[in-house]
Every structure is written in C-alpha cells, then in structure tokens.
Write a protein that holds these residues in place. Structure first.
Motif, PDB file in Angstrom:
ATOM      1  N   LEU A 110       0.827  -1.208   0.000  1.00  0.00           N
ATOM      2  CA  LEU A 110       0.000   0.000   0.000  1.00  0.00           C
ATOM      3  C   LEU A 110       0.860   1.257   0.000  1.00  0.00           C
ATOM      4  O   LEU A 110       0.582   2.215  -0.730  1.00  0.00           O
ATOM      5  CB  LEU A 110      -0.934   0.000   1.210  1.00  0.00           C
ATOM      6  CG  LEU A 110      -2.054  -1.036   1.201  1.00  0.00           C
ATOM      7  CD1 LEU A 110      -2.701  -1.147   2.578  1.00  0.00           C
ATOM      8  CD2 LEU A 110      -3.092  -0.684   0.136  1.00  0.00           C
ATOM      9  N   ALA A 111       1.915   1.254   0.813  1.00  0.00           N
ATOM     10  CA  ALA A 111       2.798   2.418   0.891  1.00  0.00           C
ATOM     11  C   ALA A 111       3.526   2.654  -0.425  1.00  0.00           C
ATOM     12  O   ALA A 111       3.639   3.797  -0.883  1.00  0.00           O
ATOM     13  CB  ALA A 111       3.796   2.236   2.031  1.00  0.00           C
ATOM     14  N   ARG A 112       4.001   1.589  -1.049  1.00  0.00           N
ATOM     15  CA  ARG A 112       4.688   1.733  -2.346  1.00  0.00           C
ATOM     16  C   ARG A 112       3.746   2.268  -3.412  1.00  0.00           C
ATOM     17  O   ARG A 112       4.131   3.111  -4.221  1.00  0.00           O
ATOM     18  CB  ARG A 112       5.290   0.409  -2.771  1.00  0.00           C
ATOM     19  CG  ARG A 112       6.532   0.051  -1.990  1.00  0.00           C
ATOM     20  CD  ARG A 112       7.151  -1.227  -2.491  1.00  0.00           C
ATOM     21  NE  ARG A 112       8.377  -1.511  -1.759  1.00  0.00           N
ATOM     22  CZ  ARG A 112       8.822  -2.723  -1.494  1.00  0.00           C
ATOM     23  NH1 ARG A 112       8.146  -3.784  -1.918  1.00  0.00           N
ATOM     24  NH2 ARG A 112       9.937  -2.891  -0.827  1.00  0.00           N
ATOM     25  N   ALA A 113       2.520   1.784  -3.427  1.00  0.00           N
ATOM     26  CA  ALA A 113       1.536   2.269  -4.408  1.00  0.00           C
ATOM     27  C   ALA A 113       1.244   3.746  -4.171  1.00  0.00           C
ATOM     28  O   ALA A 113       1.147   4.531  -5.120  1.00  0.00           O
ATOM     29  CB  ALA A 113       0.254   1.441  -4.320  1.00  0.00           C
ATOM     30  N   ALA A 114       1.114   4.142  -2.916  1.00  0.00           N
ATOM     31  CA  ALA A 114       0.823   5.540  -2.594  1.00  0.00           C
ATOM     32  C   ALA A 114       2.011   6.444  -2.891  1.00  0.00           C
ATOM     33  O   ALA A 114       1.842   7.602  -3.287  1.00  0.00           O
ATOM     34  CB  ALA A 114       0.415   5.671  -1.123  1.00  0.00           C
ATOM     35  N   ALA A 115       3.236   5.932  -2.725  1.00  0.00           N
ATOM     36  CA  ALA A 115       4.437   6.750  -2.881  1.00  0.00           C
ATOM     37  C   ALA A 115       4.835   6.962  -4.335  1.00  0.00           C
ATOM     38  O   ALA A 115       5.533   7.928  -4.646  1.00  0.00           O
ATOM     39  CB  ALA A 115       5.598   6.110  -2.126  1.00  0.00           C
ATOM     40  N   GLY A 116       4.406   6.072  -5.219  1.00  0.00           N
ATOM     41  CA  GLY A 116       4.833   6.199  -6.609  1.00  0.00           C
ATOM     42  C   GLY A 116       6.336   6.048  -6.711  1.00  0.00           C
ATOM     43  O   GLY A 116       6.894   5.039  -6.299  1.00  0.00           O
ATOM     44  N   ASP A 117       7.024   7.076  -7.230  1.00  0.00           N
ATOM     45  CA  ASP A 117       8.482   7.031  -7.378  1.00  0.00           C
ATOM     46  C   ASP A 117       9.235   7.485  -6.129  1.00  0.00           C
ATOM     47  O   ASP A 117      10.459   7.414  -6.087  1.00  0.00           O
ATOM     48  CB  ASP A 117       8.920   7.912  -8.558  1.00  0.00           C
ATOM     49  CG  ASP A 117       8.475   7.339  -9.892  1.00  0.00           C
ATOM     50  OD1 ASP A 117       8.304   6.097  -9.983  1.00  0.00           O
ATOM     51  OD2 ASP A 117       8.284   8.122 -10.842  1.00  0.00           O
ATOM     52  N   ALA A 118       8.523   7.950  -5.115  1.00  0.00           N
ATOM     53  CA  ALA A 118       9.180   8.438  -3.891  1.00  0.00           C
ATOM     54  C   ALA A 118       9.583   7.271  -2.995  1.00  0.00           C
ATOM     55  O   ALA A 118       9.097   6.148  -3.150  1.00  0.00           O
ATOM     56  CB  ALA A 118       8.242   9.377  -3.138  1.00  0.00           C
ATOM     57  N   ASP A 119      10.479   7.545  -2.064  1.00  0.00           N
ATOM     58  CA  ASP A 119      10.901   6.538  -1.097  1.00  0.00           C
ATOM     59  C   ASP A 119       9.779   6.234  -0.118  1.00  0.00           C
ATOM     60  O   ASP A 119       8.912   7.077   0.134  1.00  0.00           O
ATOM     61  CB  ASP A 119      12.110   7.028  -0.295  1.00  0.00           C
ATOM     62  CG  ASP A 119      13.385   7.072  -1.123  1.00  0.00           C
ATOM     63  OD1 ASP A 119      13.452   6.377  -2.161  1.00  0.00           O
ATOM     64  OD2 ASP A 119      14.311   7.797  -0.727  1.00  0.00           O
ATOM     65  N   VAL A 120       9.824   5.046   0.459  1.00  0.00           N
ATOM     66  CA  VAL A 120       8.899   4.638   1.517  1.00  0.00           C
ATOM     67  C   VAL A 120       9.705   4.501   2.793  1.00  0.00           C
ATOM     68  O   VAL A 120      10.748   3.849   2.811  1.00  0.00           O
ATOM     69  CB  VAL A 120       8.217   3.295   1.172  1.00  0.00           C
ATOM     70  CG1 VAL A 120       7.450   2.750   2.365  1.00  0.00           C
ATOM     71  CG2 VAL A 120       7.313   3.454  -0.036  1.00  0.00           C
ATOM     72  N   ALA A 121       9.249   5.134   3.858  1.00  0.00           N
ATOM     73  CA  ALA A 121       9.911   5.038   5.159  1.00  0.00           C
ATOM     74  C   ALA A 121       9.069   4.165   6.084  1.00  0.00           C
ATOM     75  O   ALA A 121       7.841   4.245   6.081  1.00  0.00           O
ATOM     76  CB  ALA A 121      10.086   6.426   5.770  1.00  0.00           C
ATOM     77  N   ILE A 122       9.738   3.338   6.849  1.00  0.00           N
ATOM     78  CA  ILE A 122       9.083   2.515   7.861  1.00  0.00           C
ATOM     79  C   ILE A 122       9.525   3.056   9.208  1.00  0.00           C
ATOM     80  O   ILE A 122      10.725   3.135   9.487  1.00  0.00           O
ATOM     81  CB  ILE A 122       9.470   1.030   7.721  1.00  0.00           C
ATOM     82  CG1 ILE A 122       9.046   0.489   6.357  1.00  0.00           C
ATOM     83  CG2 ILE A 122       8.861   0.212   8.856  1.00  0.00           C
ATOM     84  CD1 ILE A 122       9.577  -0.908   6.064  1.00  0.00           C
ATOM     85  N   ALA A 123       8.579   3.417  10.035  1.00  0.00           N
ATOM     86  CA  ALA A 123       8.898   3.919  11.369  1.00  0.00           C
ATOM     87  C   ALA A 123       8.138   3.088  12.382  1.00  0.00           C
ATOM     88  O   ALA A 123       7.067   2.556  12.090  1.00  0.00           O
ATOM     89  CB  ALA A 123       8.499   5.393  11.482  1.00  0.00           C
ATOM     90  N   GLY A 124       8.698   2.992  13.549  1.00  0.00           N
ATOM     91  CA  GLY A 124       8.009   2.247  14.588  1.00  0.00           C
ATOM     92  C   GLY A 124       8.986   1.722  15.607  1.00  0.00           C
ATOM     93  O   GLY A 124      10.171   2.070  15.599  1.00  0.00           O
ATOM     94  N   GLY A 125       8.498   0.857  16.425  1.00  0.00           N
ATOM     95  CA  GLY A 125       9.323   0.280  17.464  1.00  0.00           C
ATOM     96  C   GLY A 125      10.074  -0.941  16.969  1.00  0.00           C
ATOM     97  O   GLY A 125      10.108  -1.252  15.780  1.00  0.00           O
TER      98      GLY A 125
END
Length: 118
Positions: free
Chosen positions: A43-58
């Motif tokens: 879902l994040a990759r689809a929403a980001a298109g060509d932009a980077d995807v960051a994962i944040a959390g614990g």
C-alpha cells in the motif's frame, strides 16, 4: 502531533484491530492495516509512486521489516538510556550485513545510517 501531522502523505499503521481511516489536515490520512507488513508495504509503495517509503516504529515493526527483507537503508538513533523492558531490535532476525553510510554523534544521541547488504 495535532491536527496537521508532518507527513503530508498517507500513513499505513500496522495493527491487529480494524479501524476506520483517520484523515488529517495537510494530506495525511492514517490507514490501519491488519494484514501484516507485506500488505502495508504494498500500500505504501503504491501511494508513494516514485518516492521513497519510510518505515517507522518500534523494535517489533523494525524486526518484521528486517525479517521480510524489505529494508534497504536502516537509520538507528541510539540514546544512552535503558528502559529495562520491551522488545529488542534485531531479536530473532537472521544475520545481517550492514555497511555504515553516515554517523553523527552528540552527547545525547548517536545517529547511525546503514545500507542493508543482500
């Protein structure tokens, strides 16, 4: 964080509980994903298109992403304090090879950026 979080993009939250999306000002919508790290990443990759995807959390979120093999760059922020309990980073994660890209150290925290080698 208030009504206008700094993300200005969709945020996909891993959870075990169904929850309706929460739209905020500035283009941020919190979407809740119960299907796991792979579904959230797609879902994040689809929403980001060509932009980077960051994962944040614990630690648990990071460990899941490392287990899944979806981390290219790892940023750790290490503070000289122990909390005494909780999840551990790299717990049960298969062996990793990391290449140090950047480091910045202050008396309060060390910022470390690694490339995950495959």
């Amino acid at each position: 964080m208030g009504e206008d979080p700094p993300y200005h993009a969709p945020v996909f939250v891993l959870t075990h509980y169904e929850h309706a999306p929460i739209p905020m000002e500035g283009g941020t919508t919190f979407e809740f994903v119960t299907e796991g790290i792979h579904a959230a990443t797609e879902l994040a990759r689809a929403a980001a298109g060509d932009a980077d995807v960051a994962i944040a959390g614990g630690a648990e979120t990071l460990n899941q992403a490392l287990w899944a093999g979806i981390v290219d760059e790892l940023r750790l922020h290490v503070a000289p304090i122990t909390l005494g309990a909780g999840e551990r980073v790299f717990d049960r994660v298969p062996s990793l090879q990391l290449e140090l890209l950047r480091s910045r150290v202050t008396p309060e925290v060390a910022h470390l950026t690694y490339r995950v080698l495959r």
